[in-house]
Design an enzyme around this catalytic site. Structure first.
Site, PDB file in Angstrom:
ATOM      1  N   SER A  15       0.721  -1.248   0.420  1.00 52.30           N
ATOM      2  CA  SER A  15       0.065   0.250  -0.346  1.00 52.30           C
ATOM      3  C   SER A  15       0.853   1.387  -0.104  1.00 52.30           C
ATOM      4  O   SER A  15       1.197   1.215  -0.587  1.00 52.30           O
ATOM      5  CB  SER A  15      -0.870  -0.312   1.187  1.00 52.30           C
ATOM      6  OG  SER A  15      -2.492   1.023   1.203  1.00 52.30           O
TER       7      SER A  15
ATOM      8  N   ASP B 296      -8.210  -6.350  -4.730  1.00 56.59           N
ATOM      9  CA  ASP B 296      -7.928  -5.148  -4.167  1.00 56.59           C
ATOM     10  C   ASP B 296      -8.975  -3.684  -4.494  1.00 56.59           C
ATOM     11  O   ASP B 296      -9.452  -3.375  -5.844  1.00 56.59           O
ATOM     12  CB  ASP B 296      -6.861  -4.323  -4.620  1.00 56.59           C
ATOM     13  CG  ASP B 296      -6.089  -3.460  -3.892  1.00 56.59           C
ATOM     14  OD1 ASP B 296      -6.915  -2.618  -2.925  1.00 56.59           O
ATOM     15  OD2 ASP B 296      -4.962  -3.257  -3.154  1.00 56.59           O
TER      16      ASP B 296
ATOM     17  N   HIS C  61      -6.769  -5.731  -0.293  1.00 51.13           N
ATOM     18  CA  HIS C  61      -6.017  -4.804  -0.765  1.00 51.13           C
ATOM     19  C   HIS C  61      -4.605  -5.250   0.970  1.00 51.13           C
ATOM     20  O   HIS C  61      -5.165  -4.820   2.259  1.00 51.13           O
ATOM     21  CB  HIS C  61      -6.338  -3.245   0.145  1.00 51.13           C
ATOM     22  CG  HIS C  61      -5.215  -2.560  -0.190  1.00 51.13           C
ATOM     23  ND1 HIS C  61      -4.774  -1.875  -0.769  1.00 51.13           N
ATOM     24  CD2 HIS C  61      -4.978  -1.759   1.186  1.00 51.13           C
ATOM     25  CE1 HIS C  61      -4.203  -1.059  -0.398  1.00 51.13           C
ATOM     26  NE2 HIS C  61      -4.283  -0.789   0.825  1.00 51.13           N
TER      27      HIS C  61
END
Length: 522
Positions: A180, A398, A435
């Site tokens: 991320s 995601d 994610h």
């Protein structure tokens, strides 16, 4: 002076400022080490099983280690906190620096703990601020630079010096891992400071940061009215329809789409023919879904600003994939993208996200912040020439950072590198991964979950380390899904993750839960 020259000069200056030291007779002697712009605040030995992170929460099963804390002040307003942990025994002669998530502001203790258990010396930084301080720190350019790239880079320089002082030798290898924001940090390192890491494992990267912010605003706006809101039942309806059309394209029906390039789904087929029910989409909802697939677009020019989401993972949009950005109905204070816009771009704490203009505001955000915040430079030649390796992965499901963004960056590097990309940079899509963690697919490969075997076939960090050592690039990584997502209960299924542009396809015989019965192919 070029940016690369400046980066190398900064590394050299920091290295020269280290007071040479013999092997530290004890951890506490590291409190006397001298590092540029750095104050060492803690240097103490922690007994096996005795560590408690800030706030008093215990972290189980850690071996004995030397715990070092420091504060970096490269500018008058900087206060970059970092920690370095050094195994007292069984050091693998490697350093692993770990990244952050979101707006950072904390030391990444869980990732450090994993690295330490695996024998690494390890380091992490809060990037120069804390999660509890007012978000006005985003309005300060120097603190924004600390957050965007300087904090991690300088932490890495200091961590290498501390490792050298404690063990009386340099780390044989320096590895970075992050997802991320941490994925963006990894790509930023490869671009700005190519000498920092021999190997980088970066995932689900928010590297096109200004347009990722805009993507999150877009998702909130296009689904944020009573007419366009997409409730869980409608998300399940859409996902079921996509899977019915595309699931079997890889040779097996398993709730996963291995290659989204082959799935072209039109949500118009779900339009209500009469009254609105949970079994159909209204015109407004169908339009919202199309906009989620498309991604943000400039309304004046029609220019596509960022990737949209792949069809087939819609349930994750609603929060199952963690941070949900659809169906927003307020100003969403505390959401990273909205806070970044209201403070870093506008300096207006009371700004409401629905007022964002994807023409004028897009241009303004890029002009003000892209040079600091984005990690989109496709020229990785310096990183390549040093023999360093980059292993990138992205969850195809995601629901926050579209997987196509990661592929777009890989393709940009490939176009720039003249066909050399696979020798130093490989990208892996992970079907069914949300994610950075979770999701319906096999997603444990040493990043979002522990690998069942710590080898280069199953663990991404081991794979990139071997790649650095031997030059043997990973031609697949075997991802694992555990029974009830609990490693102690055993393996439910495994699948190979394939280097882009390949995807896993069932060979036609054998147990579909066994990775060897799939091949990587176009």
């Amino acid at each position: 002076m070029t940016r690369l020259s400046i980066a190398r000069a900064a590394i050299s200056i920091a290295a020269l400022s280290v007071v040479p030291a013999a092997f530290a007779a004890n951890c506490e002697s590291l409190s006397g080490i001298t590092l540029a712009d750095t104050t060492i605040t803690v240097a103490k030995t922690v007994a096996a099983g005795a560590f408690k992170q800030e706030g008093g929460r215990a972290v189980a099963d850690l071996p004995a280690f030397c715990e070092v804390h420091g504060i970096l002040k490269p500018t008058p307003v900087s206060a970059i906190n970092f920690e370095v942990w050094l195994p007292v025994t069984n050091w693998n002669n490697k350093l692993q620096v770990v990244g952050n998530g979101g707006l950072a502001g904390t030391i990444s203790y869980p990732a450090m703990a994993t690295a330490l258990r695996n024998g690494f010396a390890t380091a992490s930084t809060d990037t120069g601020h804390t999660t509890t301080e007012p978000k006005e720190w985003l309005e300060n350019r120097d603190r924004l630079i600390d957050y965007s790239y300087r904090g991690l880079h300088l932490t890495t320089v200091d961590a290498k010096a501390i490792v050298d002082s404690f063990y009386a030798q340099n780390a044989k290898q320096s590895i970075y891992t992050g997802c991320s924001k941490g994925g963006q940090q990894g790509l930023m390192e490869a671009q700005r400071f190519p000498a920092d890491f021999d190997g980088i494992v970066a995932g689900d990267a928010a590297n096109f940061w200004t347009h990722q912010i805009q993507s999150e605003l877009w998702d909130g706006i296009v689904t944020g009215t009573p007419e366009t809101s997409l409730p869980p039942a409608k998300l399940q309806l859409i996902q079921d329809a996509v899977l019915k059309q595309c699931d079997a394209l890889d040779g097996v029906v398993d709730g996963l789409i291995a290659d989204h390039r082959k799935c072209t789904f039109d949500p118009k087929k779900l339009l209500c023919k009469g009254a609105d029910t949970s079994a159909c989409l209204t015109q407004a909802q169908e339009s919202a879904v199309e906009k989620m697939y498309t991604g943000p677009v400039n309304p004046r020019t029609g220019t596509k600003l960022y990737a949209g989401f792949y069809p087939g993972n819609e349930v994750g949009w609603g929060g199952n994939g963690r941070p949900a950005v659809i169906n927003r109905t307020d100003n969403s204070s505390g959401v990273s993208s909205f806070d970044f816009t209201r403070f870093a771009m506008l300096g207006k704490p009371d700004w409401l996200f629905r007022s964002f203009d994807f023409d004028k505001d897009t241009q303004a955000m890029d002009e003000k912040l892209a040079a600091v915040s984005n990690a989109t430079d496709a020229n990785l030649e310096a990183f390549h020439k040093l023999g360093h390796k980059l292993l990138y992965y992205h969850g195809a499901a995601d629901p926050l950072i579209p997987a196509q963004n990661g592929i777009d960056y890989y393709e940009a590097v490939a176009a720039k590198s003249g066909g050399q990309t696979q020798t130093f940079f490989r990208a892996f899509l992970v079907p069914g991964l949300y994610h950075c963690a979770g999701g319906p697919g096999p997603s444990a490969f040493g990043t979002s979950g522990p690998a069942p075997v710590m080898d280069a076939d199953h663990d991404a960090v081991t794979a990139v380390s071997k790649w650095v050592e031997t030059g043997a690039a990973p031609d697949k990584i075997i991802a694992t899904k555990y029974v009830d997502n609990t490693p102690a209960k055993g393996i439910a299924m495994q699948r190979p993750l394939c280097p882009w542009p390949l995807a896993a396809k069932y060979k036609g015989s054998g147990d579909t839960n066994v990775a060897s019965n799939f091949a990587c192919m176009k």
